[in-house]
Write a protein that holds these residues in place. Sequence first.
Motif, PDB file in Angstrom:
ATOM      1  N   VAL A  43       0.871  -1.180   0.000  1.00 36.05           N
ATOM      2  CA  VAL A  43       0.000   0.000   0.000  1.00 36.05           C
ATOM      3  C   VAL A  43       0.904   1.224   0.000  1.00 36.05           C
ATOM      4  CG1 VAL A  43      -1.800   1.269   1.220  1.00 36.05           C
ATOM      5  CG2 VAL A  43      -1.810  -1.247   1.253  1.00 36.05           C
ATOM      6  N   VAL A  44       0.784   2.055  -1.032  1.00 37.09           N
ATOM      7  CA  VAL A  44       1.711   3.174  -1.232  1.00 37.09           C
ATOM      8  C   VAL A  44       0.935   4.484  -1.262  1.00 37.09           C
ATOM      9  CG1 VAL A  44       3.532   4.124  -2.696  1.00 37.09           C
ATOM     10  CG2 VAL A  44       3.163   1.634  -2.614  1.00 37.09           C
ATOM     11  N   GLY A  45       1.444   5.468  -0.537  1.00 33.07           N
ATOM     12  CA  GLY A  45       0.853   6.801  -0.565  1.00 33.07           C
ATOM     13  C   GLY A  45      -0.539   6.831   0.027  1.00 33.07           C
ATOM     14  N   GLY A  46      -1.289   7.865  -0.342  1.00 36.31           N
ATOM     15  CA  GLY A  46      -2.651   8.024   0.136  1.00 36.31           C
ATOM     16  C   GLY A  46      -2.802   9.146   1.142  1.00 36.31           C
ATOM     17  N   ARG A  47      -4.004   9.292   1.635  1.00 39.93           N
ATOM     18  CA  ARG A  47      -4.353  10.336   2.608  1.00 39.93           C
ATOM     19  C   ARG A  47      -4.532   9.707   3.983  1.00 39.93           C
ATOM     20  NH1 ARG A  47      -9.430  11.519   3.355  1.00 39.93           N
ATOM     21  NH2 ARG A  47      -9.997  11.109   1.177  1.00 39.93           N
ATOM     22  N   LEU A  48      -3.961  10.363   5.001  1.00 39.40           N
ATOM     23  CA  LEU A  48      -3.999   9.855   6.368  1.00 39.40           C
ATOM     24  C   LEU A  48      -5.165  10.469   7.144  1.00 39.40           C
ATOM     25  CD1 LEU A  48      -0.164  10.093   7.136  1.00 39.40           C
ATOM     26  CD2 LEU A  48      -1.447   8.131   6.237  1.00 39.40           C
ATOM     27  N   ALA A  49      -5.349  10.003   8.370  1.00 34.53           N
ATOM     28  CA  ALA A  49      -6.472  10.456   9.185  1.00 34.53           C
ATOM     29  C   ALA A  49      -6.401  11.950   9.490  1.00 34.53           C
ATOM     30  CB  ALA A  49      -6.533   9.647  10.481  1.00 34.53           C
ATOM     31  N   ASN A  50      -5.200  12.525   9.531  1.00 33.35           N
ATOM     32  CA  ASN A  50      -5.058  13.954   9.811  1.00 33.35           C
ATOM     33  C   ASN A  50      -5.220  14.822   8.564  1.00 33.35           C
ATOM     34  OD1 ASN A  50      -2.687  13.468   8.434  1.00 33.35           O
ATOM     35  ND2 ASN A  50      -1.318  13.958  10.138  1.00 33.35           N
ATOM     36  N   GLY A  51      -5.547  14.201   7.438  1.00 34.23           N
ATOM     37  CA  GLY A  51      -5.741  14.938   6.202  1.00 34.23           C
ATOM     38  C   GLY A  51      -4.497  15.126   5.373  1.00 34.23           C
ATOM     39  N   GLU A  52      -3.337  14.772   5.928  1.00 33.42           N
ATOM     40  CA  GLU A  52      -2.083  14.912   5.190  1.00 33.42           C
ATOM     41  C   GLU A  52      -1.905  13.751   4.202  1.00 33.42           C
ATOM     42  OE1 GLU A  52       0.022  17.494   5.449  1.00 33.42           O
ATOM     43  OE2 GLU A  52      -1.366  18.421   6.873  1.00 33.42           O
TER      44      GLU A  52
END
Length: 314
Positions: A43-52
């Motif tokens: 699983v590469v990249g993406g958006r985290l829970a903090n929006g970053e």
Amino acid sequence: MLAVALCGCQQIPEAEVAIHECATPPEGRACAMCFAFDGTVYVVGGRLANGEYTKTMMTYSPATDQWTNDISTPISARAHGVVCCNSNAAYLGLGYFGKNIYSDKAHYRDWWRFDPKKNKWKRLADFPSNKTVAAVAFADDEHVWVGFGFNGFSNELWCYSIADDSWQEVPHHGSCPERLMSPVAANAGGRYFQGTGFLRYGRRDFWEFFPADNHWERRASVPGEGRHNAACAATDHSVWVMGGWHYGDSLTTGYHFADILRYAPDADRWTRCGTIPCGVTENGAACAIGNTVYFGLGENDKSELHQHWYRIED
């Protein structure tokens, strides 16, 4: 007219499948790139829970049911990139970073080859188009086809030559998918499929692409109302579609899906196979290893990230 009415009343077959929960991922991610290679999920990249956005990679080993997190990569942080594999490597890139999705500066065109066996990354020729958000891709050992990305709606399809490190736009011959955003695509046993997406309303269309002469043929429509932002994976004999978002239009208020659908290419038939245990999901991740489909992550209808991972035996 009677034939049309009877076809419209046909029930979609249902077959409940066993859904097994795997080890909890180290963190939730939405809009990430996901693929499987040589028995490992990436699983590469993406958006985290903090929006970053993130550029790191996490891996899942089915053999040990364990995750590894925060693996560095040379790419920039992004969401809605694209990835696919052949027997030798993974090819990935594109996507989006920024607050203005219509700004060309927010759209990445970089294209990479990642060899998981050697843990080696190589930057390749940049993608020629600015249609880079939530594109779809499929590959054989000589080519990678990438298209239907967003920067304004698009049905562009490009073919990347692995040997020549070059891109060429694929011409449309006859009927083909419309311009849209956020469809799904998969390679099921060497057959290439694309479907769903959004343009003015959610799409149910499902197509098969034939690289020998670059033509498309329409297949059985995806059950239910149209959707986009679904997850998708394929084994050698089935395509699986999970979740997604039916965007509200003049006739509906919009809603999210929690269904799990299976498409059998040989029969040109869809089957409903249950629901995602953690509930409605869009922007999730999915891949397959052999006849096992893995899926999870993503977010619910309140943009809260899921931190679950499941498997289904096809």
